[in-house]
Write an enzyme that holds these catalytic residues in place. Structure first.
Site, PDB file in Angstrom:
ATOM      1  CD  GLU A  92      35.144  10.261  61.306  1.00 15.90           C
ATOM      2  OE1 GLU A  92      35.465   8.758  61.438  1.00 15.90           O
ATOM      3  OE2 GLU A  92      35.649  10.751  60.295  1.00 15.90           O
ATOM      4  CD  GLU A  97      38.060  22.533  59.341  1.00 17.79           C
ATOM      5  OE1 GLU A  97      37.218  21.683  59.330  1.00 17.79           O
ATOM      6  OE2 GLU A  97      38.169  22.716  57.454  1.00 17.79           O
ATOM      7  CB  CYS A 120      33.559  20.635  54.235  1.00 16.99           C
ATOM      8  SG  CYS A 120      32.778  21.081  56.273  1.00 16.99           S
TER       9      CYS A 120
HETATM   10  N1  THU Z   1      36.392  17.134  58.267  1.00 13.75           N
HETATM   11  C1  THU Z   1      36.560  17.858  59.294  1.00 13.75           C
HETATM   12  O1  THU Z   1      37.065  17.868  59.850  1.00 13.75           O
HETATM   13  N2  THU Z   1      36.834  19.274  58.495  1.00 13.75           N
HETATM   14  C2  THU Z   1      36.656  19.538  56.759  1.00 13.75           C
HETATM   15  O2  THU Z   1      36.345  20.804  56.764  1.00 13.75           O
HETATM   16  C3  THU Z   1      36.286  18.865  56.258  1.00 13.75           C
HETATM   17  C4  THU Z   1      36.001  17.945  56.787  1.00 13.75           C
HETATM   18  C5  THU Z   1      36.414  15.744  58.901  1.00 13.75           C
HETATM   19  C6  THU Z   1      34.881  15.359  58.236  1.00 13.75           C
HETATM   20  C7  THU Z   1      35.428  13.709  59.015  1.00 13.75           C
HETATM   21  O3  THU Z   1      35.026  13.280  60.172  1.00 13.75           O
HETATM   22  C8  THU Z   1      36.476  13.462  57.647  1.00 13.75           C
HETATM   23  O4  THU Z   1      37.066  14.883  58.242  1.00 13.75           O
HETATM   24  C9  THU Z   1      35.860  13.152  56.582  1.00 13.75           C
HETATM   25  O5  THU Z   1      34.887  13.555  56.358  1.00 13.75           O
END
Ligand code: THU
Length: 138
Positions: A49, A60, A92
């Site tokens: 992040e 991913e 996502c």
């Molecule tokens: N996140 C992922 O790492 N992979 C996904 O497929 C969905 C979301 C992370 C992004 C962010 O750091 C946290 O999860 C919350 O959205």
């Protein structure tokens, strides 16, 4: 479900990578482990992040981009995604679109949490009609 020792190892690697996630804003840590076809190599990723939230990279995509940086081309056999969610969280939409670039329809996606692998899906089940500029030729 695929019961191979390598899949178990991939799950453990994804769970360990999750602990390295940089997720001070959402506190939602995600780990991913990518297994390439015809190779025992495992490539991990975690979410990273940023204070400028939109710059966040998912676990991913981190794994896929690492694999591309190391190999140039990839043919993922499966990905294991680990969160602490129950039921486990699927990738996502943006990650699915990135997978559409590199994964074949029958690439396996294992959804896992801290209790273990909970579900196996095929990429084509998660994204049945991917946006492509070309047809698969590999
Ligand atoms: N996140 C992922 O790492 N992979 C996904 O497929 C969905 C979301 C992370 C992004 C962010 O750091 C946290 O999860 C919350 O959205």
């Amino acid at each position: 479900m695929n019961n191979s020792p390598l899949l178990k190892k991939a799950y453990e690697f994804a769970k360990e990578a999750r602990l390295r996630a940089h997720a001070p804003y959402s506190e939602f840590k995600v780990g991913c482990c990518l297994k390439l076809r015809n190779s025992d190599e495992l490539i991990v990723g975690c979410n990273v992040e940023n204070a400028s939230y939109g710059l966040t990279t998912c676990a991913e995509r981190t794994a896929i981009f690492k694999a591309i940086a190391e190999r140039g081309t990839i043919d993922p056999e499966y990905l294991v995604v680990v969160t602490d969610a129950d039921p486990p969280a699927p990738p996502c939409g943006p990650c699915l679109q990135v997978m559409a670039e590199f994964c074949q329809p029958h690439c396996e996606i294992y959804l896992a949490n801290l209790k273990g692998i909970q579900e196996k899906l095929l990429f084509k089940e998660l994204l049945p009609k991917p946006f492509h500029l070309k047809f698969w030729s590999i």
